[in-house]
Design a protein around this motif. Sequence first.
Motif, PDB file in Angstrom:
ATOM      1  N   THR A  99       0.825  -1.213   0.000  1.00 54.28           N
ATOM      2  CA  THR A  99       0.000   0.000   0.000  1.00 54.28           C
ATOM      3  C   THR A  99       0.855   1.257   0.000  1.00 54.28           C
ATOM      4  O   THR A  99       0.347   2.371  -0.039  1.00 54.28           O
ATOM      5  CB  THR A  99      -0.927   0.032   1.226  1.00 54.28           C
ATOM      6  N   GLY A 100       2.160   1.088   0.019  1.00 51.58           N
ATOM      7  CA  GLY A 100       3.134   2.172   0.040  1.00 51.58           C
ATOM      8  C   GLY A 100       4.436   1.628   0.584  1.00 51.58           C
ATOM      9  O   GLY A 100       4.488   0.524   1.125  1.00 51.58           O
ATOM     10  N   GLY A 101       5.501   2.410   0.411  1.00 55.60           N
ATOM     11  CA  GLY A 101       6.774   2.006   0.980  1.00 55.60           C
ATOM     12  C   GLY A 101       7.729   1.301   0.043  1.00 55.60           C
ATOM     13  O   GLY A 101       8.803   0.869   0.454  1.00 55.60           O
ATOM     14  N   GLY A 102       7.377   1.195  -1.237  1.00 54.53           N
ATOM     15  CA  GLY A 102       8.223   0.462  -2.175  1.00 54.53           C
ATOM     16  C   GLY A 102       9.515   1.159  -2.527  1.00 54.53           C
ATOM     17  O   GLY A 102      10.508   0.508  -2.862  1.00 54.53           O
ATOM     18  N   TYR A 103       9.543   2.498  -2.463  1.00 59.99           N
ATOM     19  CA  TYR A 103      10.742   3.243  -2.840  1.00 59.99           C
ATOM     20  C   TYR A 103      11.703   3.324  -1.651  1.00 59.99           C
ATOM     21  O   TYR A 103      12.009   4.400  -1.146  1.00 59.99           O
ATOM     22  CB  TYR A 103      10.378   4.670  -3.258  1.00 59.99           C
ATOM     23  N   ALA A 104      12.194   2.198  -1.203  1.00 60.75           N
ATOM     24  CA  ALA A 104      13.059   2.155  -0.029  1.00 60.75           C
ATOM     25  C   ALA A 104      13.883   0.883  -0.044  1.00 60.75           C
ATOM     26  O   ALA A 104      13.626  -0.034  -0.834  1.00 60.75           O
ATOM     27  CB  ALA A 104      12.225   2.230   1.247  1.00 60.75           C
ATOM     28  N   GLN A 105      14.868   0.822   0.842  1.00 66.45           N
ATOM     29  CA  GLN A 105      15.722  -0.360   0.907  1.00 66.45           C
ATOM     30  C   GLN A 105      15.070  -1.523   1.637  1.00 66.45           C
ATOM     31  O   GLN A 105      15.426  -2.680   1.418  1.00 66.45           O
ATOM     32  CB  GLN A 105      17.046   0.000   1.585  1.00 66.45           C
ATOM     33  N   TYR A 106      14.106  -1.225   2.495  1.00 66.61           N
ATOM     34  CA  TYR A 106      13.373  -2.269   3.224  1.00 66.61           C
ATOM     35  C   TYR A 106      11.900  -1.889   3.256  1.00 66.61           C
ATOM     36  O   TYR A 106      11.543  -0.711   3.259  1.00 66.61           O
ATOM     37  CB  TYR A 106      13.887  -2.424   4.666  1.00 66.61           C
ATOM     38  N   ALA A 107      11.028  -2.902   3.303  1.00 63.03           N
ATOM     39  CA  ALA A 107       9.594  -2.657   3.377  1.00 63.03           C
ATOM     40  C   ALA A 107       8.922  -3.754   4.190  1.00 63.03           C
ATOM     41  O   ALA A 107       9.289  -4.936   4.091  1.00 63.03           O
ATOM     42  CB  ALA A 107       8.991  -2.609   1.974  1.00 63.03           C
ATOM     43  N   ALA A 108       7.950  -3.356   5.008  1.00 61.94           N
ATOM     44  CA  ALA A 108       7.116  -4.312   5.735  1.00 61.94           C
ATOM     45  C   ALA A 108       5.888  -4.612   4.898  1.00 61.94           C
ATOM     46  O   ALA A 108       5.200  -3.694   4.442  1.00 61.94           O
ATOM     47  CB  ALA A 108       6.723  -3.738   7.086  1.00 61.94           C
ATOM     48  N   VAL A 109       5.599  -5.886   4.685  1.00 58.55           N
ATOM     49  CA  VAL A 109       4.559  -6.296   3.745  1.00 58.55           C
ATOM     50  C   VAL A 109       3.703  -7.403   4.360  1.00 58.55           C
ATOM     51  O   VAL A 109       4.246  -8.345   4.941  1.00 58.55           O
ATOM     52  CB  VAL A 109       5.191  -6.843   2.436  1.00 58.55           C
ATOM     53  N   PRO A 110       2.379  -7.327   4.251  1.00 60.65           N
ATOM     54  CA  PRO A 110       1.554  -8.468   4.656  1.00 60.65           C
ATOM     55  C   PRO A 110       1.999  -9.731   3.919  1.00 60.65           C
ATOM     56  O   PRO A 110       2.129  -9.722   2.688  1.00 60.65           O
ATOM     57  CB  PRO A 110       0.143  -8.053   4.258  1.00 60.65           C
ATOM     58  N   ALA A 111       2.224 -10.786   4.662  1.00 57.12           N
ATOM     59  CA  ALA A 111       2.732 -12.016   4.044  1.00 57.12           C
ATOM     60  C   ALA A 111       1.790 -12.535   2.966  1.00 57.12           C
ATOM     61  O   ALA A 111       2.236 -13.119   1.964  1.00 57.12           O
ATOM     62  CB  ALA A 111       2.947 -13.081   5.117  1.00 57.12           C
ATOM     63  N   ALA A 112       0.500 -12.309   3.150  1.00 58.69           N
ATOM     64  CA  ALA A 112      -0.487 -12.814   2.200  1.00 58.69           C
ATOM     65  C   ALA A 112      -0.425 -12.115   0.849  1.00 58.69           C
ATOM     66  O   ALA A 112      -1.002 -12.599  -0.125  1.00 58.69           O
ATOM     67  CB  ALA A 112      -1.893 -12.666   2.789  1.00 58.69           C
TER      68      ALA A 112
END
Length: 335
Positions: A99-112
């Motif tokens: 839902t956001g956060g892709g332009y970075a070195q790390y991202a938290a993502v729902p596993a599903a």
Amino acid sequence: MSNADFPARMKAVEITKDADKPALVVGEIALPDYGPDEVLIRVAASGVNRPDLMQVAGMYPPPPGASEIPGLELAGEIVAIGSNVTDWACGDKVCALVTGGGYAQYAAVPAAQCLPVPDGLTMTQAAGLPETFFTVWHNVFDKAALKTGETFLVHGGTSGIGTTAIQLAKAFGAKVIATAGSQEKCQACRDLGADVAINYKTEDFVEQVKAATDGKGANVILDMVAGDYVSRNFKAAAFEARILIIAFLRGPKAETNFTPLLLKRLTLMGSTLRAQPVANKAAIANALREKVWPLIEAGKIAPVIYKTVPLDQASEAHAILKGGAHIGKVILEVD
């Protein structure tokens, strides 16, 4: 993998708060926290999409609780997993819708919302899959229920959405018609599998669709243009056609005659993907893994990558999309 294996801070692209002229700036921020149902991914590449441009312009804010960093898709390696996650392990190579956060070195993502990087694809290629494949599958196959033998019309055939829609619709047995803005782009559509490609700058797509379908029209229309295309889609549609509007390149307002909507028994639909619940996105991910990932691994479908740009040059990537000359996806590569 322990916390010692990744740093406390990371490079990320943020949007300046200057309302007069918002821009992208590269800074250093803390790594995102990840919850019990999430994974932390070390990002290798991130896809660039028009909603990112809209977010920079202040027209598409992230949903509540989502990262303010732009970027709706990525590929990378899982470096940490939440306590409830059982389907993934540290070291797994995945691509994911975010839902956001892709332009970075790390991202938290729902596993599903993660999918394995398909065999034979690089991280850069895989980063161009989630946003367009989730969007096309959800709209064209879930909502519109495109069937084998039906005629499918997609506007903007050489966009990331368009190149994906052409390939998926063709792979599942539809007759595909695409519109594009030059002869070169029309040829690219045909190369991807479109049966008919229409140069909307020199041809009337309504007339051409009618000619290509013996006057019947298209059964499913995927529209990212809106504006005056709303009325023209009604004319190009077959009886009981399904029309999906997913963006407004010509503006969100239109004046139209709704009589064809009734007489042709048309279904007019719209959707956005970003704010939908994780469960909805998980269902799409499962369908893609079952029905589409084998086609990618067999080489029958592939993401179309126009250009790769370093993360530090995200503004250049946005300029490419604004210019409109691209065919396929623009990808940010992350150090």
